[in-house]
Write a protein that holds these residues in place. Structure first.
Motif, PDB file in Angstrom:
ATOM      1  N   THR A   1     -42.425  66.934  51.048  1.00 55.05           N
ATOM      2  CA  THR A   1     -43.385  67.019  52.159  1.00 55.05           C
ATOM      3  C   THR A   1     -43.377  65.759  53.019  1.00 55.05           C
ATOM      4  O   THR A   1     -44.408  65.389  53.585  1.00 55.05           O
ATOM      5  N   LEU A   2     -42.240  65.107  53.160  1.00 54.21           N
ATOM      6  CA  LEU A   2     -42.153  63.911  53.993  1.00 54.21           C
ATOM      7  C   LEU A   2     -42.447  64.282  55.443  1.00 54.21           C
ATOM      8  O   LEU A   2     -41.876  65.223  55.978  1.00 54.21           O
ATOM      9  N   ASP A   3     -43.352  63.540  56.085  1.00 58.43           N
ATOM     10  CA  ASP A   3     -43.750  63.925  57.440  1.00 58.43           C
ATOM     11  C   ASP A   3     -43.977  62.724  58.361  1.00 58.43           C
ATOM     12  O   ASP A   3     -44.449  62.885  59.480  1.00 58.43           O
ATOM     13  N   SER A   4     -43.650  61.521  57.915  1.00 52.98           N
ATOM     14  CA  SER A   4     -43.854  60.339  58.737  1.00 52.98           C
ATOM     15  C   SER A   4     -42.909  59.247  58.255  1.00 52.98           C
ATOM     16  O   SER A   4     -42.446  59.283  57.110  1.00 52.98           O
ATOM     17  N   HIS A   5     -42.635  58.267  59.123  1.00 51.58           N
ATOM     18  CA  HIS A   5     -41.723  57.203  58.715  1.00 51.58           C
ATOM     19  C   HIS A   5     -42.073  55.890  59.400  1.00 51.58           C
ATOM     20  O   HIS A   5     -42.808  55.865  60.386  1.00 51.58           O
ATOM     21  N   HIS A   6     -41.508  54.827  58.872  1.00 47.67           N
ATOM     22  CA  HIS A   6     -41.531  53.498  59.493  1.00 47.67           C
ATOM     23  C   HIS A   6     -40.098  52.987  59.403  1.00 47.67           C
ATOM     24  O   HIS A   6     -39.564  52.798  58.302  1.00 47.67           O
ATOM     25  N   GLY A   7     -39.452  52.780  60.567  1.00 50.52           N
ATOM     26  CA  GLY A   7     -38.044  52.398  60.585  1.00 50.52           C
ATOM     27  C   GLY A   7     -37.847  51.007  61.154  1.00 50.52           C
ATOM     28  O   GLY A   7     -38.389  50.677  62.218  1.00 50.52           O
ATOM     29  N   PHE A   8     -37.045  50.186  60.469  1.00 49.68           N
ATOM     30  CA  PHE A   8     -36.863  48.812  60.916  1.00 49.68           C
ATOM     31  C   PHE A   8     -35.566  48.235  60.349  1.00 49.68           C
ATOM     32  O   PHE A   8     -34.931  48.825  59.462  1.00 49.68           O
ATOM     33  N   VAL A   9     -35.160  47.093  60.885  1.00 51.18           N
ATOM     34  CA  VAL A   9     -34.062  46.330  60.304  1.00 51.18           C
ATOM     35  C   VAL A   9     -34.606  44.990  59.847  1.00 51.18           C
ATOM     36  O   VAL A   9     -35.572  44.469  60.416  1.00 51.18           O
ATOM     37  N   VAL A  10     -33.998  44.452  58.798  1.00 50.01           N
ATOM     38  CA  VAL A  10     -34.343  43.121  58.294  1.00 50.01           C
ATOM     39  C   VAL A  10     -33.084  42.260  58.305  1.00 50.01           C
ATOM     40  O   VAL A  10     -31.963  42.772  58.154  1.00 50.01           O
ATOM     41  N   GLU A  11     -33.272  40.965  58.507  1.00 51.98           N
ATOM     42  CA  GLU A  11     -32.142  40.045  58.633  1.00 51.98           C
ATOM     43  C   GLU A  11     -32.279  38.902  57.638  1.00 51.98           C
ATOM     44  O   GLU A  11     -33.348  38.314  57.499  1.00 51.98           O
ATOM     45  N   TYR A  12     -31.158  38.596  56.972  1.00 52.82           N
ATOM     46  CA  TYR A  12     -31.127  37.538  55.970  1.00 52.82           C
ATOM     47  C   TYR A  12     -29.965  36.592  56.250  1.00 52.82           C
ATOM     48  O   TYR A  12     -28.917  37.010  56.733  1.00 52.82           O
ATOM     49  N   GLY A  13     -30.145  35.315  55.927  1.00 56.37           N
ATOM     50  CA  GLY A  13     -29.085  34.329  56.095  1.00 56.37           C
ATOM     51  C   GLY A  13     -29.650  33.002  56.559  1.00 56.37           C
ATOM     52  O   GLY A  13     -30.874  32.780  56.567  1.00 56.37           O
ATOM     53  N   LYS A  14     -28.775  32.109  56.992  1.00 57.02           N
ATOM     54  CA  LYS A  14     -29.199  30.808  57.463  1.00 57.02           C
ATOM     55  C   LYS A  14     -30.123  30.956  58.675  1.00 57.02           C
ATOM     56  O   LYS A  14     -29.826  31.715  59.596  1.00 57.02           O
ATOM     57  N   ASP A  15     -31.236  30.259  58.658  1.00 53.40           N
ATOM     58  CA  ASP A  15     -32.251  30.317  59.720  1.00 53.40           C
ATOM     59  C   ASP A  15     -32.914  31.685  59.819  1.00 53.40           C
ATOM     60  O   ASP A  15     -33.550  32.016  60.817  1.00 53.40           O
ATOM     61  N   LYS A  16     -32.753  32.516  58.794  1.00 54.32           N
ATOM     62  CA  LYS A  16     -33.418  33.826  58.718  1.00 54.32           C
ATOM     63  C   LYS A  16     -34.167  33.881  57.392  1.00 54.32           C
ATOM     64  O   LYS A  16     -34.316  32.879  56.700  1.00 54.32           O
ATOM     65  N   ASP A  17     -34.639  35.070  57.018  1.00 45.09           N
ATOM     66  CA  ASP A  17     -35.135  35.221  55.658  1.00 45.09           C
ATOM     67  C   ASP A  17     -33.975  34.999  54.699  1.00 45.09           C
ATOM     68  O   ASP A  17     -32.827  35.361  55.004  1.00 45.09           O
ATOM     69  N   VAL A  18     -34.269  34.424  53.548  1.00 47.47           N
ATOM     70  CA  VAL A  18     -33.208  34.177  52.561  1.00 47.47           C
ATOM     71  C   VAL A  18     -33.258  35.198  51.436  1.00 47.47           C
ATOM     72  O   VAL A  18     -32.242  35.765  51.032  1.00 47.47           O
ATOM     73  N   GLU A  19     -34.452  35.484  50.937  1.00 44.54           N
ATOM     74  CA  GLU A  19     -34.621  36.435  49.835  1.00 44.54           C
ATOM     75  C   GLU A  19     -35.906  37.215  50.055  1.00 44.54           C
ATOM     76  O   GLU A  19     -36.664  36.957  50.997  1.00 44.54           O
ATOM     77  N   LEU A  20     -36.144  38.199  49.190  1.00 42.26           N
ATOM     78  CA  LEU A  20     -37.350  39.023  49.297  1.00 42.26           C
ATOM     79  C   LEU A  20     -37.992  39.125  47.927  1.00 42.26           C
ATOM     80  O   LEU A  20     -37.336  39.470  46.939  1.00 42.26           O
ATOM     81  N   GLY A  21     -39.289  38.827  47.875  1.00 42.77           N
ATOM     82  CA  GLY A  21     -39.999  38.821  46.595  1.00 42.77           C
ATOM     83  C   GLY A  21     -40.123  40.198  45.970  1.00 42.77           C
ATOM     84  O   GLY A  21     -39.919  41.242  46.600  1.00 42.77           O
ATOM     85  N   PHE A  22     -40.506  40.199  44.729  1.00 43.87           N
ATOM     86  CA  PHE A  22     -40.681  41.408  43.910  1.00 43.87           C
ATOM     87  C   PHE A  22     -41.866  42.216  44.450  1.00 43.87           C
ATOM     88  O   PHE A  22     -42.963  41.711  44.572  1.00 43.87           O
ATOM     89  N   HIS A  23     -41.639  43.499  44.750  1.00 43.75           N
ATOM     90  CA  HIS A  23     -42.675  44.273  45.427  1.00 43.75           C
ATOM     91  C   HIS A  23     -42.415  45.772  45.275  1.00 43.75           C
ATOM     92  O   HIS A  23     -41.388  46.189  44.729  1.00 43.75           O
ATOM     93  N   VAL A  24     -43.337  46.580  45.769  1.00 42.05           N
ATOM     94  CA  VAL A  24     -43.116  48.007  45.968  1.00 42.05           C
ATOM     95  C   VAL A  24     -43.331  48.302  47.449  1.00 42.05           C
ATOM     96  O   VAL A  24     -44.063  47.589  48.136  1.00 42.05           O
ATOM     97  N   ASP A  25     -42.672  49.354  47.957  1.00 39.81           N
ATOM     98  CA  ASP A  25     -42.768  49.697  49.372  1.00 39.81           C
ATOM     99  C   ASP A  25     -43.974  50.588  49.648  1.00 39.81           C
ATOM    100  O   ASP A  25     -44.443  51.312  48.771  1.00 39.81           O
TER     101      ASP A  25
END
Length: 404
Positions: free
Chosen positions: A255-279
Motif C-alpha cells: 500500500t505504498l502511496d507517498s515518497h521522499h526522494g533525495f540524493v546524499v553526498e559523501y567525501g572530502k568537504d561533504k558528509d563523511v559517514e552516517l550514524g546508526f539509525h532507522v529511516d
C-alpha cells in the motif's frame, strides 16, 4: 513518532525523530518540528454518521473494491492516499456517497495534521513552486520515466514478468530482508549527477536556500523540490511497489502511496559517514550513482519496532555491504543501518523513502510485530518454548511420571 504524519527525516537509535528543515513563514530558515503533544483534536463529527472514533479501518485492504477518483482534490495530501485509505474503510462506508467517504477519511487524516503542520506543508508547496518557476532543468528527459533509458534490461524484464521468481532471478539477499540488484543504466546515473550539480550551481548563483535532505545529512538535495517528484512517484508505483508487494507486505509494501526522494553526498568537504539509525519509511530504495570513491560501506543490524529499536544485535543480523554504482539496495525502513566513512573520492547515492499511510494508521491497532521485528520474533519463540516446557511439566506431574 506520529503515525501518518510524514517526517522527512530519520530516527536515530536513541529514539529521537528528525526531519528536513523547512523555511519558516516569511523567512528562509527554521525547522518547525511538531511534538506529539501538539497534535490537534479531530473536527467535530457529523451527526448521524459513523466517525473515526466508532470504526476502525480494515487491517487488510478490500482488493475487490474500486476506489473513487480523488485527483481533483486540493488538499495537503496526495490524492493517492485517499484512494489507498478507501480500500481499508469499514464495509458500511464503502457504498456511501463520495463526499461522505471523503469527510470520514479527512477526519482520520486531520488527527495527524494540526494547524501548525498544515502551515508547514503549505510553506513547503510554496517553496517548491518558487524553485520550479525559476530553475531551468539541464536534462528534461529526466523528468519523465523512460524505462529503457533509465534501467538495465534485466531489471525491466523482471518488473514486466512481475513474479517472485522473476524478482529473485536478478536479486541477491545477503541478509534476510536486504535485497541487492543491478538497476540503473550508467548513462542515467551520469545524467542525474549532472542535474544535481546543475541545481546546486543554480542555488549558489541565485543565493537560494537549499533544504537539507534530512536532519542527518548536511550535503545533498531533495529531488522532489526541483521538479522530479512526479518521476519519482512513478518510479515507486510502477517499479518499486511490485517488488515491495512480494517481499515487504507486512510493513505496508502493498500500500505504498507517498515518497521522499533525495540524493546524499559523501567525501572530502561533504558528509563523511552516517550514524546508526532507522529511516522514516516503510521501504527504502538506496542506489549508488557514483562517482569514484573508497569506503562508505552500509552496515545493517536487524529490523526493529519502536519498542525494540535499541535492543541488542544478533550475530545472524550483521551485514556489511559495499556500494557499487548503478546497484540498488532495497530494505525495510525499520532495518537498522548506517554508513561507514568514505575514505577517499566522492560518493553520491539516490534515496527513495517509500511510505504507506494505511500501514501507519493500522499499526496503531497492533501489539504484535513478530511478523517483521526480529526482537519480537525472539520474544515470541521464547514464550512458546516456555509454554511447551510448562505444558510438558504439568503433563508429567499429572501422569505421575518422573521429571528428567
Amino acid at each position: 513518532m506520529i503515525d501518518l504524519l510524514y517526517f522527512d527525516g530519520a530516527m536515530s537509535l536513541d529514539g529521537a525523530v528528525g526531519r528536513r528543515e523547512e523555511p519558516a513563514a516569511g523567512k528562509g530558515s527554521g525547522n518547525g518540528v511538531t511534538p506529539v503533544a501538539n497534535v490537534a483534536a479531530p473536527p467535530a463529527p457529523v451527526v448521524g454518521r459513523p466517525t473515526y472514533g466508532d470504526r476502525r479501518l480494515r487491517l487488510n485492504p478490500n482488493t475487490e473494491h474500486k476506489p473513487e477518483k480523488y485527483d481533483d482534490l486540493q488538499t495537503e495530501f496526495d490524492p493517492a492516499i485517499y484512494s489507498s485509505l478507501e480500500r481499508h474503510l469499514p464495509p458500511s462506508m464503502l457504498e456511501v456517497a463520495r463526499d461522505a467517504k471523503l469527510q470520514f477519511m479527512s477526519e482520520i487524516l486531520a488527527r495527524y495534521l494540526p494547524e501548525t503542520e498544515r502551515t508547514r506543508v503549505q510553506r513547503q508547496k510554496d517553496y517548491r513552486q518558487k524553485i520550479m518557476s525559476a530553475y531551468q532543468p539541464l536534462h528534461k528527459d529526466l523528468y519523465n520515466i523512460h524505462p529503457s533509458a533509465f534501467f538495465i534490461p534485466s531489471f525491466i524484464k523482471a518488473i514486466n514478468d512481475n513474479t517472485e521468481d522473476s524478482f529473485r532471478s536478478i536479486m541477491s539477499e545477503p541478509s534476510p530482508g536486504v535485497y541487492t540488484f543491478a538497476m540503473l543504466q550508467p548513462s542515467f546515473c551520469d545524467m542525474l549527477l549532472d542535474e544535481v550539480e546543475n541545481f546546486e550551481k543554480w542555488v549558489n548563483a541565485v543565493k537560494f536556500k537549499i533544504m537539507r535532505p534530512n536532519t542527518m545529512n548536511k550535503y545533498g538535495a531533495v529531488l522532489d523540490d526541483f521538479g522530479l517528484e512526479a518521476m519519482l512517484n512513478k518510479l515507486m508505483e510502477e517499479f518499486i511497489c511490485p517488488i515491495s508487494r512480494v517481499f515487504f507486505p507486512e510493513v505496508g509494501g502493498s500500500t505504498l502511496d507517498s515518497h521522499h526522494g533525495f540524493v546524499v553526498e559523501y567525501g572530502k568537504d561533504k558528509d563523511v559517514e552516517l550514524g546508526f539509525h532507522v529511516d522514516d519509511s516503510e521501504v527504502t530504495l538506496n542506489v549508488c550513482l557514483g562517482k569514484q570513491f573508497s569506503g562508505g560501506e552500509l552496515f545493517f543490524r536487524g529490523v526493529r519496532c519502536d519498542k525494540h529499536v535499541n535492543s541488542e544485535t544478533q550475530s545472524e543480523e550483521i551485514l556489511d555491504y559495499a556500494h557499487v554504482p548503478g546497484q540498488a539496495v532495497l530494505h525495510r525502513g525499520r532495518h537498522r543501518h548506517g554508513a561507514r566513512a568514505t575514505t577517499s573520492g566522492h560518493r553520491i547515492n539516490l534515496l527513495l523513502w517509500c511510505r504507506s499511510s494505511v500501514f501507519r494508521e493500522t499499526k496503531k491497532y497492533q501489539k504484535d510485530f513478530s511478523s517483521w521485528c526480529g526482537e519480537c520474533q525472539r520474544e515470541k519463540k521464547e514464550r512458546q518454548r516456555q509454554s511447551v516446557a510448562a505444558t510438558k511439566l504439568a503433563f508429567l506431574r499429572s501422569a505421575g511420571g518422573s521429571i528428567i
